[in-house]
Scaffold this motif. Structure first.
Motif, PDB file in Angstrom:
ATOM      1  N   GLY A  35       0.810  -1.212   0.000  1.00  0.00           N
ATOM      2  CA  GLY A  35       0.000   0.000   0.000  1.00  0.00           C
ATOM      3  C   GLY A  35       0.842   1.260   0.000  1.00  0.00           C
ATOM      4  N   VAL A  39       1.162   4.229  -2.946  1.00  0.00           N
ATOM      5  CA  VAL A  39       1.048   5.677  -2.733  1.00  0.00           C
ATOM      6  C   VAL A  39       2.240   6.394  -3.363  1.00  0.00           C
ATOM      7  N   TYR A  57      -4.986   6.841  -4.360  1.00  0.00           N
ATOM      8  CA  TYR A  57      -4.796   6.955  -2.914  1.00  0.00           C
ATOM      9  C   TYR A  57      -5.854   6.147  -2.157  1.00  0.00           C
ATOM     10  N   TYR A  58      -7.059   6.155  -2.665  1.00  0.00           N
ATOM     11  CA  TYR A  58      -8.129   5.381  -2.037  1.00  0.00           C
ATOM     12  C   TYR A  58      -7.817   3.886  -2.092  1.00  0.00           C
ATOM     13  N   SER A  61      -5.014   3.110   0.305  1.00  0.00           N
ATOM     14  CA  SER A  61      -5.438   3.169   1.710  1.00  0.00           C
ATOM     15  C   SER A  61      -6.220   1.928   2.103  1.00  0.00           C
ATOM     16  N   ARG A  62      -6.998   1.380   1.175  1.00  0.00           N
ATOM     17  CA  ARG A  62      -7.715   0.131   1.477  1.00  0.00           C
ATOM     18  C   ARG A  62      -6.734  -1.011   1.713  1.00  0.00           C
ATOM     19  N   ALA A  65      -5.122  -0.487   5.105  1.00  0.00           N
ATOM     20  CA  ALA A  65      -6.086  -0.740   6.184  1.00  0.00           C
ATOM     21  C   ALA A  65      -6.288  -2.239   6.399  1.00  0.00           C
TER      22      ALA A  65
END
Length: 95
Positions: A35, A39, A57-58, A61-62, A65
């Motif tokens: 991840g 980025v 970015y989404y 971020s998943r 996470a």
């Protein structure tokens, strides 16, 4: 003789389980690194990035996470195992 049903472990992934079910702590660290790399890839506008950086970015971020959730779950599992081992040792010493 041991029955085959008794040999089965609950740690095995089930058919309905998500793709990240059995990754463990090493896989979790790999997801976090992946991840972060996504980025950086998007930030540097390297080939394959979307025109809208927010989408990249989404997605990154998943991934991060999910990696953090898997790592936290693995850490809690180890802490609980250690705690139950210490409790069993104390009960054995008290007897």
């Amino acid at each position: 003789m041991i029955d085959r049903d008794q040999e089965r472990s609950d740690d095995r992934p089930h058919l309905e389980s998500p793709w990240w079910w059995g990754l463990g702590p090493i896989g979790a660290v790999g997801l976090v690194v992946l991840g972060i790399a996504a980025v950086v890839w998007s930030f540097l506008h390297l080939p394959g990035t979307a025109e809208n950086q927010a989408t990249d970015y989404y997605r990154a971020s998943r991934i991060v996470a999910i990696g953090l959730v898997v790592a936290g779950t693995a850490l809690l599992g180890r802490i609980r195992t250690r705690g139950s081992d210490k409790k069993a040792t104390r009960e054995h010493e008290a007897a």
